[in-house]
Write an enzyme that holds these catalytic residues in place. Structure first.
Site, PDB file in Angstrom:
ATOM      1  N   ILE A  82      -7.683  -2.200   3.884  1.00  0.00           N
ATOM      2  CA  ILE A  82      -6.546  -2.510   3.009  1.00  0.00           C
ATOM      3  C   ILE A  82      -5.239  -2.238   3.750  1.00  0.00           C
ATOM      4  O   ILE A  82      -4.959  -1.104   4.146  1.00  0.00           O
ATOM      5  CB  ILE A  82      -6.604  -1.667   1.713  1.00  0.00           C
ATOM      6  CG1 ILE A  82      -8.014  -1.731   1.095  1.00  0.00           C
ATOM      7  CG2 ILE A  82      -5.554  -2.173   0.734  1.00  0.00           C
ATOM      8  CD1 ILE A  82      -8.558  -3.128   0.879  1.00  0.00           C
ATOM      9  N   LYS A  83      -4.468  -3.286   3.926  1.00  0.00           N
ATOM     10  CA  LYS A  83      -3.208  -3.209   4.674  1.00  0.00           C
ATOM     11  C   LYS A  83      -2.055  -2.967   3.690  1.00  0.00           C
ATOM     12  O   LYS A  83      -1.844  -3.754   2.769  1.00  0.00           O
ATOM     13  CB  LYS A  83      -3.005  -4.509   5.454  1.00  0.00           C
ATOM     14  CG  LYS A  83      -1.850  -4.494   6.441  1.00  0.00           C
ATOM     15  CD  LYS A  83      -1.827  -5.831   7.180  1.00  0.00           C
ATOM     16  CE  LYS A  83      -0.653  -5.934   8.117  1.00  0.00           C
ATOM     17  NZ  LYS A  83      -0.578  -7.283   8.732  1.00  0.00           N
TER      18      LYS A  83
END
Length: 212
Positions: A82-83
């Protein structure tokens, strides 16, 4: 040093995988939009093409929304990371998702202090931007060297993925600075493979062998 492909184009990613030059993939909303889809439609295809980490960026800006999006994205495949953009809400979300053993990457980092906070929050990766600092007449690679030195000194496990890479020299200098990875458009990978003396050498070999 690992090479991540900064793209949401599955064809490019598959080509990089075939070359053995795709240790992971980074995406962002702009890259996803260029492919005419969204995270839910594009990220699964990328995860099928690349077995390494695939960074999928959230669209929410509040911690609650980031956490909710992150949990959904993490369900797509085991290699989804998850960025999350740097900031107070982002760090809250990083801490919460990391506690759930969901891998996170903090993006839009522009100094070593931000890198320290991301590591303390539990980020698996960070993406410091060198090119955008260079645009402001600042040395982006100085930042990378500082981050690597600090992470080594304090045994932070967070990996450094150098982002905003504009040219092949950024790749070489990132390697010399001790970065774990660079993320580059596929076009830069092609530039890294080519050299005029290599081309000239091949042409001479072929000419000498009567093949040209």
């Amino acid at each position: 040093m690992q090479i991540f492909i900064d793209s949401a184009n599955v064809k490019e990613i598959k080509e990089a995988v075939e070359l053995g030059l795709c240790d992971g993939v980074t995406t962002n909303p702009s890259l996803i939009a260029k492919q005419g889809g969204d995270n839910k439609t594009i990220i699964p295809k990328i995860c099928e093409a690349c077995a390494g980490p695939v960074l999928a960026e959230v669209l929410s800006v509040d911690a609650e929304g980031i956490i909710r999006e992150g949990r959904e994205l993490a369900k797509i495949a085991d290699n989804v990371v998850i960025k999350i953009p740097m900031g107070k809400e982002g760090l809250k979300a990083v801490a919460a998702l990391s506690a759930e053993e969901i891998d996170t990457a903090v993006t839009l980092i522009f100094n070593a202090s931000q890198a320290i906070l991301a590591a303390k929050a539990g980020a698996s990766f960070i993406a410091p931007f060198v090119g955008r600092l260079d645009d402001l007449s600042l040395d982006g690679l100085d930042m990378i060297r500082e981050i690597v030195e600090i992470y080594t000194l304090y045994d932070f496990e967070t990996e450094v993925i150098v982002a905003s890479v504009r040219h092949p020299l950024h790749v070489k200098d990132s390697a010399l600075a001790g970065a774990d990875a660079v993320t580059v458009p596929y076009g830069i990978v092609e530039k890294l493979m080519n050299h005029p003396l290599t081309t000239a050498g091949i042409e001479k070999f072929l000419a000498d062998a009567g093949r040209k």
